[in-house]
Design a protein around this motif. Structure first.
Motif, PDB file in Angstrom:
ATOM      1  N   ILE A 283       0.735  -1.091   0.373  1.00 44.39           N
ATOM      2  CA  ILE A 283      -0.223   0.108   0.118  1.00 44.39           C
ATOM      3  C   ILE A 283       1.321   1.614   0.273  1.00 44.39           C
ATOM      4  O   ILE A 283       2.005   1.159   0.175  1.00 44.39           O
ATOM      5  CB  ILE A 283      -1.244   0.337   1.201  1.00 44.39           C
ATOM      6  N   ALA A 284       0.367   2.753  -0.607  1.00 45.19           N
ATOM      7  CA  ALA A 284       1.100   3.709  -0.613  1.00 45.19           C
ATOM      8  C   ALA A 284       0.219   4.701   0.367  1.00 45.19           C
ATOM      9  O   ALA A 284      -0.861   4.614   0.395  1.00 45.19           O
ATOM     10  CB  ALA A 284       1.169   4.592  -1.933  1.00 45.19           C
ATOM     11  N   ILE A 285       0.686   5.297   1.157  1.00 43.50           N
ATOM     12  CA  ILE A 285       0.275   6.199   2.391  1.00 43.50           C
ATOM     13  C   ILE A 285       0.844   7.430   1.924  1.00 43.50           C
ATOM     14  O   ILE A 285       1.770   8.070   1.764  1.00 43.50           O
ATOM     15  CB  ILE A 285       0.792   5.906   3.384  1.00 43.50           C
ATOM     16  N   TRP A 286      -0.170   8.218   1.800  1.00 46.82           N
ATOM     17  CA  TRP A 286       0.045   9.846   2.117  1.00 46.82           C
ATOM     18  C   TRP A 286      -0.565  10.639   3.182  1.00 46.82           C
ATOM     19  O   TRP A 286      -1.417  10.293   3.801  1.00 46.82           O
ATOM     20  CB  TRP A 286      -0.822  10.476   0.310  1.00 46.82           C
ATOM     21  N   ASN A 288       0.942  14.406   4.865  1.00 45.13           N
ATOM     22  CA  ASN A 288       0.666  15.648   4.615  1.00 45.13           C
ATOM     23  C   ASN A 288       2.008  15.709   3.105  1.00 45.13           C
ATOM     24  O   ASN A 288       3.220  16.255   3.590  1.00 45.13           O
ATOM     25  CB  ASN A 288       2.367  15.641   6.274  1.00 45.13           C
ATOM     26  N   LYS A 289       1.768  15.574   2.204  1.00 44.67           N
ATOM     27  CA  LYS A 289       1.898  15.663   1.212  1.00 44.67           C
ATOM     28  C   LYS A 289       3.195  14.889   1.462  1.00 44.67           C
ATOM     29  O   LYS A 289       4.505  14.648   0.177  1.00 44.67           O
ATOM     30  CB  LYS A 289       2.517  17.328   0.508  1.00 44.67           C
ATOM     31  N   GLU A 290       4.223  13.897   2.011  1.00 47.42           N
ATOM     32  CA  GLU A 290       4.809  12.924   1.936  1.00 47.42           C
ATOM     33  C   GLU A 290       4.282  11.203   1.981  1.00 47.42           C
ATOM     34  O   GLU A 290       3.071  11.282   2.165  1.00 47.42           O
ATOM     35  CB  GLU A 290       5.128  12.985   3.402  1.00 47.42           C
ATOM     36  N   CYS A 291       5.096  10.347   0.542  1.00 45.51           N
ATOM     37  CA  CYS A 291       3.989   9.350   0.357  1.00 45.51           C
ATOM     38  C   CYS A 291       5.331   8.393   0.679  1.00 45.51           C
ATOM     39  O   CYS A 291       6.503   8.696   0.781  1.00 45.51           O
ATOM     40  CB  CYS A 291       4.019   9.662  -0.819  1.00 45.51           C
ATOM     41  N   PHE A 292       4.731   6.963   1.005  1.00 43.44           N
ATOM     42  CA  PHE A 292       5.314   6.175   2.081  1.00 43.44           C
ATOM     43  C   PHE A 292       4.863   4.864   1.359  1.00 43.44           C
ATOM     44  O   PHE A 292       3.193   5.055   2.086  1.00 43.44           O
ATOM     45  CB  PHE A 292       6.119   6.528   2.702  1.00 43.44           C
ATOM     46  N   GLU A 293       5.697   3.748   1.465  1.00 43.08           N
ATOM     47  CA  GLU A 293       4.857   2.685   0.968  1.00 43.08           C
ATOM     48  C   GLU A 293       4.847   1.867   2.010  1.00 43.08           C
ATOM     49  O   GLU A 293       5.918   1.564   3.062  1.00 43.08           O
ATOM     50  CB  GLU A 293       5.632   2.161   0.240  1.00 43.08           C
TER      51      GLU A 293
END
Length: 491
Positions: A283-286, A288-293
């Motif tokens: 999954i990808a999570i956004w 505060n304009k930051e994306c992490f997997e």
């Protein structure tokens, strides 16, 4: 603490006007009473507390509180008999008064039709991992972790009553208490007076209408959990949920929202599934304009929602991002929630999923998730519980037969109803002919497996980790254990 202190504080009754005594315990079960107890006579569905007043007095109760106007007060020496408008409210007030000087834990309440157990379990396991003292109160039991040593306090399938909840919360000091909060628990006053610091709504879809009658009543009952949150507390809401705005407008708390599928950039956090299989999903999570997997062992679109909810709860408690991510990646699926079994039977490979889905929306989501990446047949084994919301039965029948390739309708805790009548209601409005009726649940699973082909997917829904079937008698049977036994036979 003396009973005179309570009655003077809340009713301005002078200590000389009552029979004063030291309060040793507050009980709503006469069997728990000891000398010096207060016994609150609650009228329940099958029992009325006034019928146990004499037992409570014989066991040592010094004050009796009741609200049944039919109760005729006998003449007891040295016993307070107090009539109140609502015994349930009085019980909550007494408990809050009795425990007022105990250390306070941060209390997290999670409510919703689906997702409570998985979301609360992620939070519990994460806080346990970072060595917090944690108590988990769920529909599957009560357990604690102190110094990473876990103890099962009670193993039941019902939410405990308010006396037990207060007792468990304050018996030992915990940094955090995590509670699954059902609509019935709220309606029956089982969490009345508990000061939640974080409240989360996972979703609201059709369920329990046998109890609440309408969806509006159901939703409003759930929203009551948020009414007493303060400006220092947190309210976490699934922005996609029906009645989300009802929750958002019910509280002064700091609001955090989430959704899946990148439907809104106005949420605190959002996420999307970017790869999926039977055993995990990426999954990808956004935020505060930051994306992490994150790669998680949890599968299913609704588990993405559960992960996002758990992330925001932990974030609200001050847990850092790196710790949250690692805890989610390490988290193993809850028993009976989207459990995958790689089954080999009669020289053929079959994918088997056991899940607790028992609502129209839950069943729809499970089937749709696997339809998105499986090419072979999807076979569903499902039933509906007796003495429960009858309106959802035909909806489940329609959803299962329209989305799956084959369906086996079977027993699922028929309780006091005839299982054949339940199934006739399930199939009453379907136009499909792709189903079979096998009332014996074990036989239905067996037939679904034996009639399947290589790489088919079988979804066994409704009971999850339950270890029994409740019909005229209680039958020991577990979907999970039965599926495991089939693999063992072929090893």
């Amino acid at each position: 603490m003396y009973i005179s202190d309570y009655f003077f504080q809340f009713y301005q009754i002078n200590k000389h006007d009552i029979i004063d005594h030291f309060v040793t315990k507050i009980c709503n079960n006469s069997a728990d009473v000891i000398d010096g107890s207060i016994f609150v006579a609650i009228k329940g569905y099958s029992n009325n507390g006034i019928n146990f007043i004499e037992d409570a007095i014989n066991n040592g109760a010094k004050t009796i509180i009741y609200d049944d106007t039919n109760y005729i007060e006998p003449s007891y020496k040295d016993i307070n008999l107090i009539y109140v408008k609502s015994a349930k409210v009085e019980l909550a007030r007494l408990l809050k008064w009795y425990y007022q000087f105990y250390p306070k834990s941060k209390i997290i309440g999670i409510t919703g039709t689906n997702g409570k157990t998985t979301t609360s379990s992620i939070v519990y396991e994460s806080l346990k991992t970072i060595n917090k003292k944690v108590l988990w109160v769920g529909t599957g039991g009560i357990k604690s972790s102190i110094n990473k040593i876990e103890k099962v306090i009670e193993s039941t399938n019902t939410t405990p009553d308010i006396v037990k909840i207060y007792r468990y919360i304050y018996k030992n000091y915990y940094d955090y208490v995590i509670m699954e909060v059902s609509s019935q628990g709220i309606a029956e006053g089982r969490v009345l007076g508990i000061n939640f610091n974080v409240v989360t709504l996972t979703n609201i879809t059709q369920d329990h209408l046998d109890y609440h009658n309408t969806m509006d009543n159901y939703a409003f009952t759930k929203a009551r959990i948020a009414f007493n949150l303060t400006e220092e507390d947190f309210l976490i809401v699934n922005n996609d949920a029906n009645y989300a705005s009802l929750f958002e407008n019910a509280s002064l708390a700091k609001l955090k929202t989430y959704n899946s599928g990148l439907k809104s950039n106005k949420c605190t956090i959002t996420g999307k599934i970017i790869d999926k299989s039977f055993e995990n999903m990426k999954i990808a999570i956004w935020k505060n304009k930051e994306c992490f997997e994150i790669v998680t062992k949890l599968i299913g679109n609704f588990n993405l929602d559960n992960i996002l909810a758990a992330y925001l709860i932990l974030d609200s408690l001050g847990v850092n991002k790196e710790t949250i991510i690692k805890c989610i990646e390490d988290f193993k699926p809850v028993a009976g929630r989207m459990n995958y079994f790689d089954l080999n039977v009669n020289n053929k490979h079959i994918n088997v999923i056991v899940d607790y889905a028992h609502t129209p929306d839950g069943i729809r989501q499970v089937i749709q998730y696997f339809k998105e990446f499986t090419t072979n047949k999807i076979i569903v084994v499902v039933g509906c519980g007796g003495n429960r919301d009858k309106d959802k039965r035909h909806k489940i029948g329609n959803i299962a037969t329209e989305l799956a390739d084959e369906v086996y309708f079977t027993e699922d805790n028929s309780r006091n109803e005839d299982v054949n009548e339940i199934i006739s209601q399930i199939i009453s409005t379907t136009n499909q002919k792709n189903y079979k009726i096998i009332t014996n649940r074990q036989l239905a699973i067996e037939r679904a497996i034996s009639n399947s082909n290589e790489n088919d997917t079988i979804l066994i829904l409704g009971k999850g980790a339950e270890r029994y079937i409740v019909s005229e008698n209680i039958i020991n049977f577990s979907d999970i254990e039965y599926v495991k036994s089939l693999n063992n036979k072929n090893e």
